[in-house]
Design a protein around this motif. Structure first.
Motif, mmCIF file in Angstrom:
data_model
loop_
_atom_site.group_PDB
_atom_site.id
_atom_site.type_symbol
_atom_site.label_atom_id
_atom_site.label_comp_id
_atom_site.label_asym_id
_atom_site.label_seq_id
_atom_site.Cartn_x
_atom_site.Cartn_y
_atom_site.Cartn_z
ATOM 1 N N ASP A 206 0.838 -1.209 0.000
ATOM 2 C CA ASP A 206 0.000 0.000 0.000
ATOM 3 C C ASP A 206 0.870 1.256 0.000
ATOM 4 O OD1 ASP A 206 -2.204 -1.562 0.077
ATOM 5 O OD2 ASP A 206 -2.673 -1.237 2.197
ATOM 6 N N GLY B 39 -15.334 2.360 -14.462
ATOM 7 C CA GLY B 39 -15.974 2.979 -13.305
ATOM 8 C C GLY B 39 -16.545 4.338 -13.639
ATOM 9 N N GLN C 120 -2.508 -2.744 -16.100
ATOM 10 C CA GLN C 120 -3.333 -3.470 -17.085
ATOM 11 C C GLN C 120 -3.222 -2.830 -18.479
ATOM 12 O OE1 GLN C 120 -7.200 -4.066 -15.361
ATOM 13 N NE2 GLN C 120 -8.055 -4.679 -17.346
ATOM 14 N N ASN D 200 -4.113 1.746 -4.986
ATOM 15 C CA ASN D 200 -3.890 0.392 -5.509
ATOM 16 C C ASN D 200 -4.676 0.156 -6.775
ATOM 17 O OD1 ASN D 200 -2.023 -1.048 -3.963
ATOM 18 N ND2 ASN D 200 -3.459 -1.104 -2.253
ATOM 19 N N GLU D 201 -5.901 0.638 -6.757
ATOM 20 C CA GLU D 201 -6.778 0.461 -7.903
ATOM 21 C C GLU D 201 -6.200 1.198 -9.117
ATOM 22 O OE1 GLU D 201 -10.037 1.595 -10.484
ATOM 23 O OE2 GLU D 201 -8.770 2.899 -9.295
ATOM 24 N N ALA D 202 -5.681 2.422 -8.891
ATOM 25 C CA ALA D 202 -5.103 3.210 -9.981
ATOM 26 C C ALA D 202 -3.898 2.491 -10.572
ATOM 27 C CB ALA D 202 -4.696 4.593 -9.460
ATOM 28 N N GLU E 279 -6.831 2.221 -1.063
ATOM 29 C CA GLU E 279 -7.646 1.483 -2.024
ATOM 30 C C GLU E 279 -7.607 2.159 -3.408
ATOM 31 O OE1 GLU E 279 -12.253 0.180 -1.878
ATOM 32 O OE2 GLU E 279 -11.278 0.727 0.004
ATOM 33 N N ASP E 280 -7.804 3.495 -3.399
ATOM 34 C CA ASP E 280 -7.756 4.252 -4.646
ATOM 35 C C ASP E 280 -6.392 4.110 -5.329
ATOM 36 O OD1 ASP E 280 -10.274 5.124 -4.377
ATOM 37 O OD2 ASP E 280 -9.766 7.177 -3.746
ATOM 38 N N ASP F 167 -3.281 -0.763 -10.478
ATOM 39 C CA ASP F 167 -3.718 -1.961 -11.205
ATOM 40 C C ASP F 167 -4.185 -1.596 -12.594
ATOM 41 O OD1 ASP F 167 -3.129 -3.455 -9.060
ATOM 42 O OD2 ASP F 167 -5.197 -3.730 -8.358
ATOM 43 N N ALA F 168 -4.990 -0.506 -12.694
ATOM 44 C CA ALA F 168 -5.508 -0.095 -13.990
ATOM 45 C C ALA F 168 -4.359 0.298 -14.916
ATOM 46 C CB ALA F 168 -6.480 1.075 -13.821
ATOM 47 N N ARG G 215 -5.001 7.507 -12.275
ATOM 48 C CA ARG G 215 -4.478 6.351 -13.017
ATOM 49 C C ARG G 215 -3.334 6.765 -13.939
ATOM 50 N NH1 ARG G 215 -10.563 4.090 -14.173
ATOM 51 N NH2 ARG G 215 -10.930 3.395 -12.026
ATOM 52 N N GLU H 285 -10.335 10.334 -11.070
ATOM 53 C CA GLU H 285 -9.927 8.933 -11.053
ATOM 54 C C GLU H 285 -8.976 8.653 -12.217
ATOM 55 O OE1 GLU H 285 -13.487 6.805 -10.235
ATOM 56 O OE2 GLU H 285 -12.585 4.928 -10.916
#
Ligand SMILES: [Zn+2]
Length: 332
Positions: A191, A247, A223, A215-217, A212-213, A219-220, A257, A253
């Motif tokens: 994290d 999303g 990808q 990590n999500e960024a 969370e935000d 991952d995107a 990313r 957001e």
């Protein structure tokens, strides 16, 4: 928080430590630099080194012990000779607050050797308060030091700026940000790296964003790199763009990313140049980044980094997030 425990800013901290040892510290200082990189902490460390009862001397430099009564009181913000002037309810710093500090600084320190007046953030000083400070900044009382902290030094009156020595704080390296998060804020390493990568060198920003935000960024972003790495097929590439706007394509957001994407590409550049791993913002993703390097050589990585920069500016200029994401996926 003595100098030695502060992350980053080595040359600047050494300068202060030397000035403290030699007694050559300029009495009016501006600490300028981004939010959340340690300017206030440095002011506290400076107050400690000037008042420490058992300072640590080495090689022409001095640091506070961090343990004596003076150091502890300063760290807790209850030392009589360290005055913090901050905005009141109105959001600005008023003339009366400055007058009071000037009056107090005319007396000898109550318990320590040097009085430190910290104005934070100095850009919230109303103009008349800045004008009231001019004479004091020009010739501070012998035992007092004034530190004006700001992320927007250009907002200060030129007459204030010209009377102070300015120290510039840069952003922290992502590695430093991650270290502080892990060491001082008990953030889990994965994290911490994700948050550091999205924080643009600011611990304040890393702590403000949710793990969370971040990590999500990341991952995107990873990808998108995977799906564009070895594919020249535009359709496949556009599929990768979907990860960026998944999303709903909320502007903040998408911008998070993109920041994560530029951080991954920067790390890939570092891996290509065989630099020290400590500089990696995403050290925990090293194997994944290395496998991406089978498709990204140096030129492509640099180009992709610049392309992400262009995409970020386009987004700032209000371009549609979806169009920016598609354009990016086709050009990266
Ligand atoms: Zn001490």
């Amino acid at each position: 928080m003595p100098f030695r425990t502060i992350s980053g800013h080595r040359p600047l901290l050494e300068l202060l430590a030397r000035a403290a040892a030699r007694g050559t510290l300029p009495p009016s200082l501006i600490f300028a630099g981004p939010e959340g990189v340690g300017k206030r902490l440095t002011a506290t460390a400076l107050a400690q080194v000037l008042n420490c009862e058992r300072p640590i001397e080495s090689d022409d430099s001095r640091d506070a012990c961090g343990e004596c009564a003076a150091c502890k009181r300063i760290a807790r913000g209850v030392h009589n000779d360290v005055l913090a002037i901050e905005p009141g309810e109105s959001g600005s710093i008023k003339l009366e607050q400055v007058r009071e500090a000037i009056d107090r600084s005319a007396y000898r320190p109550f318990e320590g050797r040097r009085r430190l007046v910290v104005i934070d953030p100095a850009d919230e000083l109303v103009d008349v308060a800045q004008e009231a400070l001019l004479k004091t900044l020009e010739e501070p009382p012998p035992a007092s030091v004034f530190v004006l902290i700001t992320s927007r030094p250009d907002v200060l009156l030129p007459t204030v700026r010209s009377r102070c020595q300015r120290l510039r704080f840069g952003p922290l390296s992502p590695g430093d940000v991650a270290d502080v998060l892990i060491r001082e804020h008990d953030v889990a390493p994965a994290d911490a790296h994700a948050a550091a990568a999205a924080a643009d060198g600011s611990i304040g920003r890393a702590l403000a964003g949710s793990a969370e935000d971040a990590n999500e960024a990341r991952d995107a972003a990873a990808q998108l790199l995977q799906s564009t790495a070895s594919s020249t097929d535009p359709r496949r590439r556009l599929d990768g763009a979907k990860a960026l706007v998944a999303g709903g394509g909320d502007r903040d957001e998408v911008s998070r990313r993109l920041l994560a994407l530029s951080s991954l590409l920067r790390d890939m550049g570092l891996l290509l140049s065989q630099a020290d791993d400590r500089g990696l913002a995403n050290a925990d993703l090293k194997p994944q980044l290395q496998s991406l390097l089978r498709s990204f050589d140096g030129d492509r990585t640099i180009r992709a980094f610049a392309t992400v920069g262009e995409a970020m500016s386009a987004l700032d200029r209000n371009a549609s997030p979806k169009i920016v994401a598609d354009w990016l996926a086709l050009h990266i």
